[in-house]
Write a protein that holds these residues in place. Structure first.
Motif, PDB file in Angstrom:
ATOM      1  N   ILE A 141       0.902  -1.279  -0.138  1.00 32.31           N
ATOM      2  CA  ILE A 141       0.067  -0.088   0.064  1.00 32.31           C
ATOM      3  C   ILE A 141       0.633   1.212  -0.122  1.00 32.31           C
ATOM      4  N   GLU A 142       2.079   1.153   0.936  1.00 32.15           N
ATOM      5  CA  GLU A 142       2.942   2.553   0.862  1.00 32.15           C
ATOM      6  C   GLU A 142       3.358   2.805  -0.638  1.00 32.15           C
ATOM      7  N   ARG A 143       3.698   1.717  -1.413  1.00 26.09           N
ATOM      8  CA  ARG A 143       4.261   2.248  -2.704  1.00 26.09           C
ATOM      9  C   ARG A 143       3.132   3.082  -3.547  1.00 26.09           C
ATOM     10  N   TYR A 144       1.906   2.860  -3.574  1.00 22.90           N
ATOM     11  CA  TYR A 144       0.924   3.608  -4.136  1.00 22.90           C
ATOM     12  C   TYR A 144       0.848   5.058  -3.608  1.00 22.90           C
ATOM     13  N   ILE A 145       0.987   5.067  -2.334  1.00 16.70           N
ATOM     14  CA  ILE A 145       0.966   6.434  -1.376  1.00 16.70           C
ATOM     15  C   ILE A 145       2.336   7.245  -1.976  1.00 16.70           C
ATOM     16  N   CYS A 146       3.407   6.536  -2.158  1.00 22.06           N
ATOM     17  CA  CYS A 146       4.544   7.430  -2.487  1.00 22.06           C
ATOM     18  C   CYS A 146       4.585   7.835  -3.882  1.00 22.06           C
ATOM     19  N   ILE A 154      -5.109   1.045  -5.357  1.00 16.72           N
ATOM     20  CA  ILE A 154      -5.074   0.149  -4.417  1.00 16.72           C
ATOM     21  C   ILE A 154      -6.195  -0.960  -4.706  1.00 16.72           C
ATOM     22  N   LYS A 155      -7.358  -0.947  -4.926  1.00 18.15           N
ATOM     23  CA  LYS A 155      -8.161  -1.815  -5.326  1.00 18.15           C
ATOM     24  C   LYS A 155      -7.710  -2.618  -6.611  1.00 18.15           C
ATOM     25  N   MET A 156      -7.432  -1.869  -7.476  1.00 13.88           N
ATOM     26  CA  MET A 156      -6.691  -2.534  -8.939  1.00 13.88           C
ATOM     27  C   MET A 156      -5.676  -3.422  -8.604  1.00 13.88           C
ATOM     28  N   LYS A 157      -4.439  -2.861  -7.763  1.00  9.76           N
ATOM     29  CA  LYS A 157      -3.270  -3.446  -7.537  1.00  9.76           C
ATOM     30  C   LYS A 157      -3.320  -4.625  -6.743  1.00  9.76           C
ATOM     31  N   THR A 158      -4.075  -4.321  -5.487  1.00 11.71           N
ATOM     32  CA  THR A 158      -4.060  -5.365  -4.391  1.00 11.71           C
ATOM     33  C   THR A 158      -5.327  -6.089  -4.249  1.00 11.71           C
ATOM     34  N   LEU A 159      -6.415  -5.746  -5.038  1.00 12.35           N
ATOM     35  CA  LEU A 159      -7.640  -6.401  -4.808  1.00 12.35           C
ATOM     36  C   LEU A 159      -8.476  -6.321  -3.524  1.00 12.35           C
ATOM     37  N   ILE A 160      -8.098  -5.164  -2.576  1.00  6.25           N
ATOM     38  CA  ILE A 160      -8.661  -5.017  -1.442  1.00  6.25           C
ATOM     39  C   ILE A 160      -9.372  -3.535  -1.520  1.00  6.25           C
ATOM     40  N   SER A 161     -10.248  -3.511  -0.914  1.00  5.83           N
ATOM     41  CA  SER A 161     -11.243  -2.168  -0.828  1.00  5.83           C
ATOM     42  C   SER A 161     -10.604  -1.499   0.206  1.00  5.83           C
ATOM     43  N   VAL A 162     -10.423  -0.124   0.199  1.00  7.31           N
ATOM     44  CA  VAL A 162     -10.078   0.624   1.374  1.00  7.31           C
ATOM     45  C   VAL A 162     -10.725   1.913   1.117  1.00  7.31           C
ATOM     46  N   LEU A 209      -7.764   3.806   5.477  1.00  5.23           N
ATOM     47  CA  LEU A 209      -6.447   4.075   5.227  1.00  5.23           C
ATOM     48  C   LEU A 209      -6.321   5.776   5.574  1.00  5.23           C
ATOM     49  N   HIS A 210      -5.708   5.965   6.715  1.00  5.30           N
ATOM     50  CA  HIS A 210      -5.274   7.625   7.095  1.00  5.30           C
ATOM     51  C   HIS A 210      -4.014   7.767   6.264  1.00  5.30           C
ATOM     52  N   VAL A 211      -4.095   8.711   5.693  1.00  4.32           N
ATOM     53  CA  VAL A 211      -2.924   9.246   4.921  1.00  4.32           C
ATOM     54  C   VAL A 211      -2.736  10.573   4.879  1.00  4.32           C
ATOM     55  N   GLU A 212      -1.640  11.531   5.045  1.00  5.14           N
ATOM     56  CA  GLU A 212      -1.409  12.836   5.121  1.00  5.14           C
ATOM     57  C   GLU A 212      -1.201  13.461   3.731  1.00  5.14           C
ATOM     58  N   LYS A 235     -10.672   9.198  -4.434  1.00  2.59           N
ATOM     59  CA  LYS A 235     -10.979   8.409  -5.519  1.00  2.59           C
ATOM     60  C   LYS A 235      -9.930   7.630  -6.162  1.00  2.59           C
ATOM     61  N   HIS A 236      -8.939   8.298  -6.634  1.00  2.00           N
ATOM     62  CA  HIS A 236      -7.819   7.800  -7.268  1.00  2.00           C
ATOM     63  C   HIS A 236      -6.971   6.761  -6.798  1.00  2.00           C
TER      64      HIS A 236
END
Length: 448
Positions: A343-348, A404-412, A372-375, A398-399
């Motif tokens: 998940i971190e990689r998509y935040i970065c 994350i849904k597309m890459k990891t298959l989990i909804s956040v 997911l809480h992200v600054e 939304k993006h």
């Protein structure tokens, strides 16, 4: 390429002969001096005489963390207490701590291994090294300290915490190398910017970062922020401490394992069978030179892969990938497995965000729910006019959720947070907050 030890370029026959000698020595010591191993070997009808090749390693039993806890504090020692000169231990937050001990030779070997690691990362004699790993029962601080002195660096033993003082000493002492967790180095850089200091203007040229999983994307963020080379170091106290493996600054393409001191395997944690080179599995280490606490086939719980391919830097040692995560850190969400570092990689990847985040796990009815809480980045927050209902904020949420849904298959459920609102770490970052009332089942079938 600066080679610290000729062993880094040994050919396969040289290394295997050395490893077999060390394996026989380790097995003999464990069999005759450690009751746990003696009884386990007897149950398997194995004696030290049965170990005649490296392939015989597969006949030996695994060691796990609970074995160390069950033999707390000193029943795993293979030497008299009068030969022990150092004792380290885990925090023991989930039960009895795991205790490890070192003889004089163990400490000297460890210092040499870490000196090699610092050299791999670009350090050399005469450099000033700023050591922001914690000192105490945790092996990180003292391990890097001894290796730094062995290499001939001027070592600043500042330990973790007191970020303002960290910044002052970096400004005044002008170190070339810094050692810390990646999350804490980001914390230092952020604190510098709040003081009006550009982290890229410091004297730092090399960072030795470890003790927590981190992504390639976070490496890019750190290197861009400080304008330095950030290299990954791996270790765990049960096997030795930091320095078991280290990334070379030349290629940054996998961590070079100290093959002359450790035998590495990668297994499927469900079947306990070895996986092919390049495939992810659980790292297993056997020590080859430890005297006080020899370790046989220790299951680390860390997920990585290894390769025997020669690195372009010219070293011939086995390389392991960056640790993807720990088995017990893996999230299982509605049957899908994912590590926080994924998940971190998509935040970065998003310039509107900074890599400070927390994953909250909750139950909604009978189903798992991930928040997911992200600054957000400071300038972007200003563009939003400090309003997370702004269209740009909604578009970002939304993006990121869709990615994350597309890459990891989990909804956040993504929740943007204002700058400086997520707690900062002075050591290992706490990424996951499990607020579910029911205990998760044990992770299974993680390999995808």
């Amino acid at each position: 390429m600066a080679i610290y030890s000729e062993r880094e370029t040994w050919n396969m026959n040289q290394m295997h002969a050395h490893q077999l000698e060390g394996l026989k020595r380790t097995v003999t010591s464990a069999y005759h001096n450690v009751p746990f191993y003696h009884e386990t070997f007897k149950d398997l009808h194995i004696t030290p005489d049965d170990i005649q090749s490296l392939e015989d390693l597969q006949r030996l039993p695994f060691t796990q963390k609970h074995h160390l806890r069950e033999n707390y504090p000193f029943n795993m020692l293979a030497c008299p207490m009068e030969d022990v000169i150092r004792i380290h231990a885990s925090s023991g937050t989930s039960g009895k701590p795991t205790v490890v001990a070192y003889t004089k030779n163990d400490i000297e070997n460890w210092a040499d291994i870490v000196a090699r690691s610092i050299a791999l990362a670009g350090g050399q004699k005469g450099d000033i090294l700023h050591n922001a790993y914690g000192y105490g029962l945790f092996t990180g601080g003292l391990g890097l300290h001894a290796g730094s002195e062995k290499l001939g660096c001027a070592t600043v033993p500042i330990s973790g915490g007191n970020t303002a003082n960290q910044i002052t000493l970096i400004q005044d002492f002008k170190p070339k190398i810094i050692c810390s967790t990646p999350s804490y180095l980001l914390n230092i850089g952020e604190a510098m910017m709040l003081q009006g200091i550009d982290p890229a203007t410091t004297s730092l040229k090399h960072a030795i970062l470890g003790a927590e999983p981190w992504s390639e994307e976070m490496r890019f963020q750190i290197e861009k922020l400080f304008q330095l080379k950030a290299s990954d170091i791996y270790g765990l106290s049960e096997v030795m401490g930091p320095g078991i493996a280290m990334e070379c600054a030349e290629c940054q393409d996998g961590l070079h394992i100290a093959d002359d001191h450790f035998l590495v395997e990668v297994i499927n944690p469900d079947t306990l069978e070895p996986v092919d080179d390049g495939q992810y599995g659980e790292l297993v280490f056997t020590s080859l030179s430890k005297e006080a606490l020899p370790t046989i086939r220790y299951r680390t719980g860390d997920i990585a892969s290894i390769t025997k391919e020669r690195c372009l830097c010219g070293r011939t040692t086995t390389r392991m990938s960056r640790v993807k995560g720990r088995i017990d850190d893996m999230l299982i969400i509605r049957g899908v497995n994912v590590f926080p570092s994924e998940i971190e990689r998509y935040i970065c990847d998003l310039e509107e965000l900074v890599p400070h985040y927390q994953i909250h796990l909750q139950k909604k009815g009978h189903l798992d729910h991930v928040t997911l809480h992200v600054e957000v980045e400071q300038e972007f927050y200003k563009k939003l006019e400090m309003n997370f209902n702004h269209p740009m904020a909604e578009k970002l949420v939304k993006h990121l959720g869709q990615t994350i849904k597309m890459k990891t298959l989990i909804s956040v459920e993504v929740r943007l947070k204002e700058p400086q609102s997520i707690p900062r770490s002075e050591g290992k970052a706490k990424r996951v907050l499990d607020e579910r009332t029911k205990v998760m089942p044990s992770p299974r079938s993680f390999i995808r």
